[in-house]
Design an enzyme around this catalytic site. Sequence first.
Site, short mmCIF file in Angstrom:
data_model
loop_
_atom_site.label_atom_id
_atom_site.label_comp_id
_atom_site.label_asym_id
_atom_site.label_seq_id
_atom_site.Cartn_x
_atom_site.Cartn_y
_atom_site.Cartn_z
N LYS A 119 -1.67 -22.98 23.52
CA LYS A 119 -2.69 -23.27 22.51
C LYS A 119 -3.30 -21.98 21.92
CE LYS A 119 -3.84 -27.86 24.35
NZ LYS A 119 -4.94 -28.79 24.80
N TYR A 174 -2.24 -35.49 17.86
CA TYR A 174 -3.23 -36.04 18.79
C TYR A 174 -3.74 -37.41 18.32
CZ TYR A 174 -3.59 -31.93 21.85
OH TYR A 174 -3.34 -30.93 22.77
N PHE A 202 -14.54 -36.04 20.97
CA PHE A 202 -14.06 -34.65 20.92
C PHE A 202 -12.94 -34.45 19.91
CE2 PHE A 202 -11.71 -36.88 24.29
CZ PHE A 202 -10.39 -36.63 23.92
N ARG A 219 2.98 -30.78 34.30
CA ARG A 219 1.59 -31.26 34.35
C ARG A 219 0.88 -30.68 35.58
NH1 ARG A 219 -0.83 -34.05 30.05
NH2 ARG A 219 -2.12 -35.17 31.54
N THR A 268 -7.19 -31.37 32.97
CA THR A 268 -7.63 -31.06 31.61
C THR A 268 -8.89 -30.18 31.60
OG1 THR A 268 -6.88 -33.30 31.10
CG2 THR A 268 -8.07 -32.12 29.37
N ARG A 282 -4.49 -23.84 33.92
CA ARG A 282 -5.83 -24.06 33.35
C ARG A 282 -6.92 -23.44 34.22
NH1 ARG A 282 -4.43 -30.12 31.14
NH2 ARG A 282 -4.02 -29.56 28.97
N ASN A 309 -8.34 -25.18 26.38
CA ASN A 309 -7.76 -25.19 27.72
C ASN A 309 -6.32 -24.68 27.78
OD1 ASN A 309 -6.56 -27.39 26.59
ND2 ASN A 309 -7.28 -28.88 28.08
N HIS A 361 -0.77 -27.35 26.66
CA HIS A 361 -0.52 -28.79 26.57
C HIS A 361 0.80 -29.10 27.25
CE1 HIS A 361 0.47 -32.76 24.98
NE2 HIS A 361 1.65 -32.26 24.71
N GLU A 416 6.97 -36.06 21.12
CA GLU A 416 6.44 -34.72 20.84
C GLU A 416 7.56 -33.72 20.56
OE1 GLU A 416 3.86 -34.07 24.21
OE2 GLU A 416 2.45 -35.60 23.51
P1 ATP Z 1 -3.06 -32.21 26.47
O1 ATP Z 1 -2.73 -33.52 25.79
O2 ATP Z 1 -3.60 -31.17 25.49
O3 ATP Z 1 -1.94 -31.70 27.31
P2 ATP Z 1 -4.35 -33.62 28.56
O4 ATP Z 1 -3.20 -34.57 28.46
O5 ATP Z 1 -4.62 -33.00 29.88
O6 ATP Z 1 -4.22 -32.44 27.52
P3 ATP Z 1 -5.87 -35.42 26.93
O7 ATP Z 1 -6.71 -36.48 27.52
O8 ATP Z 1 -4.56 -35.79 26.31
O9 ATP Z 1 -5.67 -34.30 28.05
O10 ATP Z 1 -6.76 -34.65 25.85
C1 ATP Z 1 -6.15 -33.83 24.87
C2 ATP Z 1 -6.98 -32.58 24.68
O11 ATP Z 1 -8.24 -32.94 24.14
C3 ATP Z 1 -7.30 -31.84 25.98
O12 ATP Z 1 -6.31 -30.93 26.37
C4 ATP Z 1 -8.58 -31.12 25.59
O13 ATP Z 1 -8.27 -29.94 24.84
C5 ATP Z 1 -9.26 -32.11 24.68
N1 ATP Z 1 -10.19 -32.98 25.42
C6 ATP Z 1 -9.89 -34.09 26.10
N2 ATP Z 1 -10.97 -34.67 26.66
C7 ATP Z 1 -12.01 -33.88 26.30
C8 ATP Z 1 -13.40 -33.93 26.54
N3 ATP Z 1 -13.96 -34.90 27.27
N4 ATP Z 1 -14.16 -32.94 26.01
C9 ATP Z 1 -13.62 -31.96 25.28
N5 ATP Z 1 -12.29 -31.86 24.99
C10 ATP Z 1 -11.50 -32.80 25.50
MG MG Z 2 -2.56 -35.43 26.63
#
Ligand code: ATP
Ligand code: MG
Length: 137
Positions: free
Chosen positions: A9, A49, A57, A85, A91, A102, A112, A115, A126
């Site tokens: 990212k 997304y 968010f 993962r 996350t 992370r 973070n 991804h 994706e």
């Molecule tokens: P990613 O999809 O980026 O790999 P993830 O699968 O661990 O991350 P998701 O739930 O898919 O988490 O959320 C996508 C992204 O949105 C997260 O990586 C983070 O950058 C952001 N995000 C998710 N939840 C929150 C939150 N509660 N507050 C702030 N940012 C968030």
């Molecule tokens: Mg995700």
Amino acid sequence: LERTFSIVKPDAVERNLIGAIYHRVESAGMRIVAAKMLRLTKEQAEGFYAEHQGKPFFEKLVNFMMSGPIMVQVLEGENAIARYRELMGKTNPEEAACGTLRADYAVNYTFNSVHGSDSPESAAREISYFFAAEELC
Ligand code: ATP
Ligand code: MG
């Protein structure tokens, strides 16, 4: 062998962490089979997304993902989806286990650093979102 999709990212590219993250992926036994640097448009970030549309968010996430260049990769290995993962950690970096990407590199919940796809279905979606068939080794 399984394939997964990953992103370095903008916060990590900005801090010169591409090499460190690639090294951790390769050391964990996964192979980078496709990679490129790009900058997301608003449409691309929102589409990528889409599952989070409407969440509090979402706008911050989309703006962050458009804020600078990213690296997108296809990773290959045994159980690559689950293993990557695990390598990323949770996350929220405050909850990520020691030694995960992370825990070591993320700035906060949104910024973070990495991804990774969360299922075979999202990996397929994706990968094809960013790579044409002829770009995959
Ligand atoms: P990613 O999809 O980026 O790999 P993830 O699968 O661990 O991350 P998701 O739930 O898919 O988490 O959320 C996508 C992204 O949105 C997260 O990586 C983070 O950058 C952001 N995000 C998710 N939840 C929150 C939150 N509660 N507050 C702030 N940012 C968030
Ligand atoms: Mg995700």
